[in-house]
Design a protein around this motif. Structure first.
Motif, PDB file in Angstrom:
ATOM      1  N   ALA A  25      27.071 -40.352  61.457  1.00 42.93           N
ATOM      2  CA  ALA A  25      26.412 -40.759  60.207  1.00 42.93           C
ATOM      3  C   ALA A  25      25.543 -41.998  60.348  1.00 42.93           C
ATOM      4  CB  ALA A  25      27.471 -41.000  59.126  1.00 42.93           C
ATOM      5  N   GLY A  26      25.207 -42.397  61.558  1.00 44.32           N
ATOM      6  CA  GLY A  26      24.476 -43.643  61.743  1.00 44.32           C
ATOM      7  C   GLY A  26      23.085 -43.628  61.140  1.00 44.32           C
ATOM      8  N   ILE A  27      22.803 -44.554  60.245  1.00 46.89           N
ATOM      9  CA  ILE A  27      21.473 -44.648  59.631  1.00 46.89           C
ATOM     10  C   ILE A  27      20.437 -44.936  60.717  1.00 46.89           C
ATOM     11  CG2 ILE A  27      20.019 -46.004  58.069  1.00 46.89           C
ATOM     12  CD1 ILE A  27      22.434 -46.350  56.269  1.00 46.89           C
ATOM     13  N   GLY A  28      19.354 -44.180  60.695  1.00 43.00           N
ATOM     14  CA  GLY A  28      18.291 -44.330  61.686  1.00 43.00           C
ATOM     15  C   GLY A  28      18.447 -43.415  62.880  1.00 43.00           C
ATOM     16  N   ASN A  29      19.629 -42.812  63.043  1.00 38.20           N
ATOM     17  CA  ASN A  29      19.841 -41.895  64.160  1.00 38.20           C
ATOM     18  C   ASN A  29      19.247 -40.528  63.855  1.00 38.20           C
ATOM     19  OD1 ASN A  29      21.275 -43.915  65.413  1.00 38.20           O
ATOM     20  ND2 ASN A  29      23.287 -43.042  64.988  1.00 38.20           N
ATOM     21  N   HIS A  70      11.046 -40.072  57.435  1.00 39.82           N
ATOM     22  CA  HIS A  70      12.253 -39.883  58.235  1.00 39.82           C
ATOM     23  C   HIS A  70      12.061 -38.871  59.363  1.00 39.82           C
ATOM     24  CE1 HIS A  70      14.616 -42.189  55.334  1.00 39.82           C
ATOM     25  NE2 HIS A  70      14.003 -41.509  54.384  1.00 39.82           N
ATOM     26  N   ILE A  71      10.889 -38.241  59.418  1.00 39.33           N
ATOM     27  CA  ILE A  71      10.640 -37.206  60.421  1.00 39.33           C
ATOM     28  C   ILE A  71       9.998 -37.815  61.659  1.00 39.33           C
ATOM     29  CG2 ILE A  71       9.448 -35.044  60.928  1.00 39.33           C
ATOM     30  CD1 ILE A  71       9.560 -34.385  57.939  1.00 39.33           C
ATOM     31  N   GLU A  72      10.637 -37.607  62.800  1.00 44.25           N
ATOM     32  CA  GLU A  72      10.113 -38.049  64.091  1.00 44.25           C
ATOM     33  C   GLU A  72       9.825 -36.822  64.951  1.00 44.25           C
ATOM     34  OE1 GLU A  72       9.536 -41.148  64.696  1.00 44.25           O
ATOM     35  OE2 GLU A  72      10.633 -42.108  63.037  1.00 44.25           O
ATOM     36  N   GLU A  73       9.152 -37.048  66.053  1.00 42.24           N
ATOM     37  CA  GLU A  73       8.855 -35.934  66.951  1.00 42.24           C
ATOM     38  C   GLU A  73      10.132 -35.270  67.455  1.00 42.24           C
ATOM     39  OE1 GLU A  73       6.475 -35.205  71.158  1.00 42.24           O
ATOM     40  OE2 GLU A  73       6.003 -36.955  69.925  1.00 42.24           O
ATOM     41  N   THR A  74      11.183 -36.073  67.588  1.00 44.32           N
ATOM     42  CA  THR A  74      12.447 -35.547  68.117  1.00 44.32           C
ATOM     43  C   THR A  74      13.383 -35.016  67.037  1.00 44.32           C
ATOM     44  OG1 THR A  74      13.315 -37.814  68.085  1.00 44.32           O
ATOM     45  CG2 THR A  74      12.422 -36.982  70.183  1.00 44.32           C
ATOM     46  N   GLY A  75      13.049 -35.186  65.782  1.00 40.57           N
ATOM     47  CA  GLY A  75      13.913 -34.660  64.730  1.00 40.57           C
ATOM     48  C   GLY A  75      13.917 -35.517  63.481  1.00 40.57           C
ATOM     49  N   LEU A  76      14.922 -35.304  62.645  1.00 37.10           N
ATOM     50  CA  LEU A  76      15.031 -35.979  61.348  1.00 37.10           C
ATOM     51  C   LEU A  76      16.052 -37.105  61.429  1.00 37.10           C
ATOM     52  CD1 LEU A  76      14.026 -35.803  58.375  1.00 37.10           C
ATOM     53  CD2 LEU A  76      16.062 -34.438  57.899  1.00 37.10           C
ATOM     54  N   ARG A  77      15.638 -38.261  60.971  1.00 32.77           N
ATOM     55  CA  ARG A  77      16.514 -39.432  60.996  1.00 32.77           C
ATOM     56  C   ARG A  77      17.371 -39.504  59.731  1.00 32.77           C
ATOM     57  NH1 ARG A  77      15.725 -42.799  65.039  1.00 32.77           N
ATOM     58  NH2 ARG A  77      13.761 -42.734  66.196  1.00 32.77           N
ATOM     59  N   ILE A  78      18.602 -39.933  59.913  1.00 32.88           N
ATOM     60  CA  ILE A  78      19.498 -40.172  58.778  1.00 32.88           C
ATOM     61  C   ILE A  78      19.017 -41.405  58.021  1.00 32.88           C
ATOM     62  CG2 ILE A  78      21.863 -40.802  58.113  1.00 32.88           C
ATOM     63  CD1 ILE A  78      22.829 -39.196  60.547  1.00 32.88           C
ATOM     64  N   GLY A  79      18.948 -41.296  56.707  1.00 31.79           N
ATOM     65  CA  GLY A  79      18.452 -42.404  55.910  1.00 31.79           C
ATOM     66  C   GLY A  79      19.478 -43.040  54.996  1.00 31.79           C
ATOM     67  N   ARG A  80      20.668 -42.450  54.957  1.00 28.58           N
ATOM     68  CA  ARG A  80      21.655 -42.944  53.988  1.00 28.58           C
ATOM     69  C   ARG A  80      23.033 -42.459  54.385  1.00 28.58           C
ATOM     70  NH1 ARG A  80      22.911 -40.593  48.524  1.00 28.58           N
ATOM     71  NH2 ARG A  80      21.462 -38.969  49.188  1.00 28.58           N
ATOM     72  N   GLN A  81      24.038 -43.201  53.974  1.00 24.14           N
ATOM     73  CA  GLN A  81      25.426 -42.810  54.179  1.00 24.14           C
ATOM     74  C   GLN A  81      26.116 -42.682  52.833  1.00 24.14           C
ATOM     75  OE1 GLN A  81      26.588 -46.127  56.628  1.00 24.14           O
ATOM     76  NE2 GLN A  81      26.356 -44.971  58.544  1.00 24.14           N
ATOM     77  N   VAL A  82      26.798 -41.574  52.633  1.00 25.87           N
ATOM     78  CA  VAL A  82      27.482 -41.365  51.366  1.00 25.87           C
ATOM     79  C   VAL A  82      28.564 -42.409  51.137  1.00 25.87           C
ATOM     80  CG1 VAL A  82      29.205 -39.764  52.251  1.00 25.87           C
ATOM     81  CG2 VAL A  82      28.476 -39.580  49.879  1.00 25.87           C
ATOM     82  N   PHE A  83      29.075 -42.976  52.245  1.00 23.58           N
ATOM     83  CA  PHE A  83      30.180 -43.937  52.135  1.00 23.58           C
ATOM     84  C   PHE A  83      29.683 -45.386  52.195  1.00 23.58           C
ATOM     85  CE2 PHE A  83      29.584 -42.505  56.484  1.00 23.58           C
ATOM     86  CZ  PHE A  83      29.466 -43.681  57.195  1.00 23.58           C
ATOM     87  N   ASP A  84      28.415 -45.611  51.939  1.00 25.40           N
ATOM     88  CA  ASP A  84      27.837 -46.951  51.973  1.00 25.40           C
ATOM     89  C   ASP A  84      28.686 -47.924  51.147  1.00 25.40           C
ATOM     90  OD1 ASP A  84      26.342 -49.257  51.811  1.00 25.40           O
ATOM     91  OD2 ASP A  84      24.601 -48.327  50.876  1.00 25.40           O
ATOM     92  N   PRO A  85      29.193 -49.009  51.770  1.00 28.92           N
ATOM     93  CA  PRO A  85      30.027 -49.973  51.027  1.00 28.92           C
ATOM     94  C   PRO A  85      29.314 -50.571  49.822  1.00 28.92           C
ATOM     95  CG  PRO A  85      30.183 -50.368  53.389  1.00 28.92           C
ATOM     96  CD  PRO A  85      29.087 -49.359  53.196  1.00 28.92           C
TER      97      PRO A  85
END
Length: 307
Positions: A278-282, A247-262
């Protein structure tokens, strides 16, 4: 921290909602807890973004009143813990992690809950189990005596981050035992067999509310080490970084999950600000900031060792 226009607009929507919202009223307080578009979760999102001061003062006052007057101040474990009067039976019940989220929001805003509602801090300290953690399942206190990582982190954070004086002996033990619990579980593993308890915990989540992920545990250990002047658990944190690597990119850490996932255990309705941040991948600037602080501390310890 700078925000883009869509996040700015979504913040304004949440502010207007909180200014006009009656969900902290006695008859409607259950709606304020509704996952994930109740009033408390709007406040928690702003808190986790570092925007707690944007919460309207009227909403803070109503939330504090709810905890002061309309909350049963006892975690129900045994029959003797239940309220007996009709008025008390109408009050809101809480668990450890939920109460800690509420506490941190109000303390970060500037409320003095330790003087006004001292039972909250006492609640956290009295419910630590022998393994060092806490558990929101009452049966853990009468049967298994095993803690839950999800239940444990918010109370630990509440005591660690919102004590603006030297820790009492009880608080120091609470934090040190909590750190021991995390270290012995290698942040995400069963102590018995070393297997990862929940693979979802390897995916960074934002906002977390009460949910756990490996970065949350790492962040606590790094801050615990600094504030308690304890050795940094370097090997545990380095292994945590390896588990976060995808999940670590040069520009930062990507979101991998949402607590409210349907599709997850806590699916539910959302609100614009929650969707925006909360966008996954952002890349999450908020999670990236946490990660950077951990890396700096690791580098500092490494450099000291090379002197």
């Amino acid at each position: 921290m700078k925000t883009n226009q869509s996040i700015h607009d979504a913040i304004e929507v949440s502010i207007r909602f909180l200014e006009s919202n009656p969900e902290f009223d006695f008859e409607r307080c259950k709606y304020g807890r509704r996952k994930w578009n109740g009033a408390w979760w709007h406040m928690a999102t702003l808190y986790e973004m570092g925007e707690v001061k944007r919460i309207p003062a009227s909403a803070i006052a109503r939330a504090k009143y709810l905890l002061e007057v309309q909350t049963w101040p006892t975690f129900v474990i045994n029959a003797n813990d239940y309220p007996t009067s009709e008025a008390d039976r109408m009050k809101m019940d809480c668990c450890h992690c939920e109460l800690a989220v509420y506490y941190m929001i109000l303390m970060a805003y500037g409320c003095d809950l330790d003087n006004e509602l001292p039972w909250i801090r006492e609640w956290f300290l009295k419910h630590q189990l022998p393994d060092g953690g806490l558990n929101c399942e009452p049966t853990a206190y009468t049967h298994s005596h095993k803690s839950s990582l999800v239940s444990t982190l918010p109370p630990l954070e509440a005591i660690l981050w919102y004590t603006n004086r030297p820790f009492t002996e009880q608080e120091a033990v609470f934090l040190d035992e909590g750190a021991r619990y995390l270290i012995e579980h290698n942040l995400v593993c069963s102590k018995e067999n070393g297997h990862i308890i929940n693979m979802d915990w390897l995916n960074p989540c934002f906002p977390r509310f009460f949910e756990y992920d490996i970065l949350r545990g790492m962040s606590f250990l790094a801050e615990w080490s600094r504030r308690r002047n304890k050795p940094l658990p370097v090997s545990v944190l380095k292994e945590g970084l390896q588990r976060l690597n995808n999940h670590i990119e040069e520009t930062g850490l990507r979101i991998g999950r949402q607590v409210f996932d349907p599709q997850g255990p806590w699916g539910g309705f959302t609100f614009p600000l929650l969707e925006e941040v909360a966008g996954i991948g952002n890349i999450s600037p908020y999670l990236t900031k946490q990660l950077a602080a951990i890396i700096r501390q690791l580098e500092h310890v490494t450099n000291e060792g090379n002197c």
